[in-house]
Design a protein around this motif. Structure first.
Motif, PDB file in Angstrom:
ATOM      1  N   VAL A  32      -4.400   9.174  -4.665  1.00  0.00           N
ATOM      2  CA  VAL A  32      -5.284   9.788  -3.671  1.00  0.00           C
ATOM      3  C   VAL A  32      -6.203   8.726  -3.064  1.00  0.00           C
ATOM      4  CG1 VAL A  32      -7.206  11.412  -3.356  1.00  0.00           C
ATOM      5  CG2 VAL A  32      -5.187  12.093  -4.667  1.00  0.00           C
ATOM      6  N   ILE A  33      -6.766   7.876  -3.890  1.00  0.00           N
ATOM      7  CA  ILE A  33      -7.647   6.806  -3.405  1.00  0.00           C
ATOM      8  C   ILE A  33      -6.873   5.853  -2.500  1.00  0.00           C
ATOM      9  CG2 ILE A  33      -8.976   4.773  -4.124  1.00  0.00           C
ATOM     10  CD1 ILE A  33      -9.657   6.438  -6.702  1.00  0.00           C
ATOM     11  N   TYR A  34      -5.678   5.473  -2.922  1.00  0.00           N
ATOM     12  CA  TYR A  34      -4.833   4.574  -2.140  1.00  0.00           C
ATOM     13  C   TYR A  34      -4.522   5.176  -0.766  1.00  0.00           C
ATOM     14  CZ  TYR A  34      -0.547   2.297  -0.605  1.00  0.00           C
ATOM     15  OH  TYR A  34       0.402   1.669   0.157  1.00  0.00           O
ATOM     16  N   ILE A  35      -4.084   6.424  -0.748  1.00  0.00           N
ATOM     17  CA  ILE A  35      -3.734   7.087   0.517  1.00  0.00           C
ATOM     18  C   ILE A  35      -4.954   7.166   1.436  1.00  0.00           C
ATOM     19  CG2 ILE A  35      -3.056   9.311   1.520  1.00  0.00           C
ATOM     20  CD1 ILE A  35      -1.119   9.567  -0.933  1.00  0.00           C
ATOM     21  N   ASP A  36      -6.101   7.493   0.888  1.00  0.00           N
ATOM     22  CA  ASP A  36      -7.313   7.561   1.697  1.00  0.00           C
ATOM     23  C   ASP A  36      -7.661   6.189   2.283  1.00  0.00           C
ATOM     24  OD1 ASP A  36      -9.728   8.952   2.683  1.00  0.00           O
ATOM     25  OD2 ASP A  36     -10.747   7.592   1.295  1.00  0.00           O
ATOM     26  N   ALA A  37      -7.537   5.149   1.484  1.00  0.00           N
ATOM     27  CA  ALA A  37      -7.842   3.797   1.967  1.00  0.00           C
ATOM     28  C   ALA A  37      -6.883   3.376   3.075  1.00  0.00           C
ATOM     29  CB  ALA A  37      -7.789   2.803   0.816  1.00  0.00           C
ATOM     30  N   VAL A  38      -5.596   3.625   2.880  1.00  0.00           N
ATOM     31  CA  VAL A  38      -4.615   3.284   3.911  1.00  0.00           C
ATOM     32  C   VAL A  38      -4.891   4.070   5.180  1.00  0.00           C
ATOM     33  CG1 VAL A  38      -2.170   3.446   4.543  1.00  0.00           C
ATOM     34  CG2 VAL A  38      -2.810   2.555   2.304  1.00  0.00           C
ATOM     35  N   ASP A  39      -5.183   5.348   5.024  1.00  0.00           N
ATOM     36  CA  ASP A  39      -5.390   6.219   6.178  1.00  0.00           C
ATOM     37  C   ASP A  39      -6.648   5.856   6.969  1.00  0.00           C
ATOM     38  OD1 ASP A  39      -4.511   8.360   7.796  1.00  0.00           O
ATOM     39  OD2 ASP A  39      -5.931   9.708   6.819  1.00  0.00           O
TER      40      ASP A  39
END
Length: 84
Positions: free
Chosen positions: A19-26
């Protein structure tokens, strides 16, 4: 006062780290990378969970917890590489 705790990541952390990774990429990656790159990276944790798991747990992955919840993470890989 906010309590920040640093600890080694475990396999149990993988859902929160995805979730953290996806938020950072997004949010962050959109400023520096093409839309096709961002789209591919956004799918990675869910489309290839084994690959995500291997990459996250390959080095020395540290989780920053804020008030007991994972808020950020970084991985250090020998000899001098910082990832995520």
């Amino acid at each position: 006062m906010t309590q920040i705790n640093l600890r080694a990541a475990t396999e149990r952390d993988l859902p929160a780290l995805a979730v953290i990774y996806i938020d950072a990429v997004d949010t962050i990656a959109r400023e520096a990378y093409s839309s096709s790159q961002v789209a591919a990276w956004l799918r990675w944790p869910t489309d290839e969970p084994d690959s995500f798991r291997e990459r996250v747990l390959a080095g020395h992955c540290w989780v920053a917890e804020v008030d007991g919840e994972a808020a950020a993470f970084a991985e250090f890989t020998e000899p001098d590489h910082l990832d995520f």
